[in-house]
Design an enzyme around this catalytic site. Structure first.
Site, PDB file in Angstrom:
ATOM      1  N   ASP A  95       5.582  -2.210  40.330  1.00  0.00           N
ATOM      2  CA  ASP A  95       6.475  -2.722  39.298  1.00  0.00           C
ATOM      3  C   ASP A  95       7.516  -1.648  38.996  1.00  0.00           C
ATOM      4  O   ASP A  95       7.209  -0.621  38.384  1.00  0.00           O
ATOM      5  CB  ASP A  95       5.663  -3.071  38.044  1.00  0.00           C
ATOM      6  CG  ASP A  95       6.493  -3.812  37.001  1.00  0.00           C
ATOM      7  OD1 ASP A  95       7.727  -3.646  36.999  1.00  0.00           O
ATOM      8  OD2 ASP A  95       5.898  -4.554  36.187  1.00  0.00           O
ATOM      9  N   HIS A  96       8.756  -1.905  39.417  1.00  0.00           N
ATOM     10  CA  HIS A  96       9.783  -0.878  39.332  1.00  0.00           C
ATOM     11  C   HIS A  96      10.269  -0.655  37.897  1.00  0.00           C
ATOM     12  O   HIS A  96      11.029   0.286  37.634  1.00  0.00           O
ATOM     13  CB  HIS A  96      10.980  -1.261  40.209  1.00  0.00           C
ATOM     14  CG  HIS A  96      11.660  -0.082  40.830  1.00  0.00           C
ATOM     15  ND1 HIS A  96      11.505   1.208  40.378  1.00  0.00           N
ATOM     16  CD2 HIS A  96      12.517   0.009  41.881  1.00  0.00           C
ATOM     17  CE1 HIS A  96      12.221   2.035  41.111  1.00  0.00           C
ATOM     18  NE2 HIS A  96      12.856   1.333  42.035  1.00  0.00           N
ATOM     19  N   ARG A  97       9.830  -1.461  36.964  1.00  0.00           N
ATOM     20  CA  ARG A  97      10.200  -1.238  35.569  1.00  0.00           C
ATOM     21  C   ARG A  97       9.456  -0.050  34.963  1.00  0.00           C
ATOM     22  O   ARG A  97       9.949   0.585  34.019  1.00  0.00           O
ATOM     23  CB  ARG A  97       9.908  -2.500  34.734  1.00  0.00           C
ATOM     24  CG  ARG A  97      10.775  -3.692  35.092  1.00  0.00           C
ATOM     25  CD  ARG A  97      10.292  -4.955  34.412  1.00  0.00           C
ATOM     26  NE  ARG A  97       8.967  -5.368  34.862  1.00  0.00           N
ATOM     27  CZ  ARG A  97       8.418  -6.565  34.583  1.00  0.00           C
ATOM     28  NH1 ARG A  97       9.091  -7.441  33.856  1.00  0.00           N
ATOM     29  NH2 ARG A  97       7.210  -6.852  35.031  1.00  0.00           N
TER      30      ARG A  97
END
Length: 488
Positions: free
Chosen positions: A309-311
């Site tokens: 999850d790149h967040r």
């Protein structure tokens, strides 16, 4: 959204079981009946198929498109007579009506569409699998002697994932929106999901993801047992709702069907999913002579992917995470020592050393033959010093320096290379050469298992040769009557 969305990719199975429960409560196991009876906002049986069903009636298939008009013939551009135009294709006719997806299949659609809301990125790393392969064989040889099961490559890689999370705990997080604000939940325990492909009787497939709870608190024996217990429950249809709850990250192994590497979908509520590719030689070496590959020191490899999850996770963290797994699978920080110790294997694991094989130099090859023969002789002299003679397992495994292959400038890269065996195993049925792997197997079976043999001090050569001829060959099978007599 339905009450089952919290179970991620397992929600399809749960909704299918709920539909069966509504029709006949006794058709599902007791723990599922209790679960459905206490579910506060269980969806309507057909709610998950909104748009696909309407009061139980299927949606009518779309009408076929109108026929495509025939193309107008163009005038000839040469002196040759114009040919007749090909007839235009007729309307597209469907061979079968569309099938409305229901139950688990419909939920899979919803889960995959939900996964589109997770902005992901993927890191990829190819890892040499030579040491992994060698140590797995040592483990399984020992387990086979005790009847304790088998260790798979995925067991070891999954445990390396859990170990790597100690150094990169941020990957064990999930993104949430709390009071309208983007937030991150940093999980205190690693609940590792195991993506399991289940083939049904009709040939269709479904994906279940039970998880090993508190995997970070387990040694390898505990992790291996919990892993196998979950797989057994999935295969026998005995999984419970609790087996699906709380997953913080997942490992999936499409390499079992030959996939080199994959970029799996990440479900909401998880921080990462690791994909394990097949273990084998790179494609450009397929079809090459195995003896040549061994001579060149070409290793099998596996490709790992980390989709995250790149967040809440950066690419640098994901890349470092894969590098840590890489290092562990090469034996750093006592990874294989811990695995062997947890399974009470009374031997040290193999170590990773650079290959030293000047195959273009005949003198270097002769030197290796001499070293192998020195190793054979030393096992006959000192092999009993590493025999498994402690029934209580109180002694730490220790390899005598003169029984360590590295003492003779040999390594794991030499295991598949063949060497002359001389009189080892009485010539082993007159075969002049054997791979070093098999030579070591003969020596350890003869001198370093649960019986120690010390005889090289004997002065009479014929007596020493007689002992060698009897201990360096496989033991004959014991008849059932003899086994009962021994037990008595």
């Amino acid at each position: 959204m339905t009450a089952f969305d919290k179970f991620g990719s397992n929600s399809g199975l749960i909704e299918e079981l709920y539909q069966r429960y509504q029709a006949d409560p006794s058709s599902v196991d007791e723990h599922w009946r209790a679960f459905f009876a206490g579910e506060p906002s269980t969806p309507d049986a057909g709610a998950s198929n909104a748009g696909a069903t309407n009061g139980g009636a299927t949606t009518a298939p779309a009408a076929p498109p109108a026929a495509v008009p025939a193309a107008t013939p163009q005038p000839a551009t040469t002196s040759e007579p114009a040919t007749a135009s090909e007839p235009a294709p007729g309307p597209i006719v469907l061979e079968a009506e569309p099938e409305v997806l229901r139950g688990a299949a419909a939920r899979t659609v919803e889960n995959m569409e939900a996964s589109l809301g997770v902005p992901t990125a993927t890191s990829v790393r190819t890892i040499p699998a030579k040491l992994l392969e060698v140590n797995r064989q040592i483990l399984n040889n020992q387990l086979a002697r005790t009847g304790a099961g088998k260790v798979s490559f995925t067991h070891l890689i999954a445990y390396a994932v859990v170990r790597a999370l100690r150094d990169f705990p941020n990957l064990n997080s999930s993104y949430v929106v709390d009071d309208g604000k983007p937030s991150v939940v940093r999980h205190q325990r690693v609940n590792l999901g195991l993506a399991v492909d289940v083939k049904r009787r009709d040939g269709s497939h479904s994906l279940l993801v039970p998880c090993v709870k508190g995997a970070d608190s387990l040694d390898f024996e505990g992790f291996w047992s919990a892993y196998e217990e979950l797989i057994g429950k999935v295969r026998s249809g005995k999984v419970s709702p609790d087996d699906f709850a709380g997953t913080t990250g997942t490992i999936t192994n499409p390499g079992m069907i030959g996939t080199v590497h994959s970029v799996p979908r990440l479900m909401p509520g998880q921080g990462f999913i690791v994909g394990v590719g097949t273990i084998g030689y790179p494609a450009e070496y397929e079809g090459a002579d195995p003896a040549t590959l061994a001579q060149l020191g070409v290793s099998k490899t596996t490709t790992l992917t980390s989709t995250y999850d790149h967040r809440i996770i950066t690419g640098a963290e994901s890349g470092e995470f894969l590098r840590r797994i890489h290092d562990l699978l090469l034996g750093t920080d006592g990874f294989f020592d811990d695995v062997f110790g947890a399974l009470a294997v009374p031997y040290e694991p193999a170590r990773s050393n650079p290959d030293r094989n000047a195959f273009s130099d005949p003198n270097a090859q002769y030197e290796k033959v001499v070293q192998v023969h020195a190793l054979v002789n030393m096992y006959r002299v000192r092999g009993h010093l590493i025999a498994n003679l402690d029934p209580l397992g109180r002694r730490e495994p220790h390899t005598h320096p003169e029984l360590d292959v590295s003492h003779y400038d040999l390594s794991i890269w030499d295991l598949d290379r063949e060497f002359p065996i001389g009189n080892l195993g009485a010539g082993r049925a007159a075969r002049p050469t054997l791979p070093l792997r098999d030579i070591l197997g003969i020596l350890r079976d003869a001198y370093s298992r649960t019986v120690g043999v010390e005889y090289m001090h004997i002065q009479e050569p014929d007596q020493k040769e007689w002992i060698q001829a009897h201990v360096e060959v496989p033991a004959p099978p014991t008849a059932a009557g003899d086994e009962l007599r021994i037990l008595e």
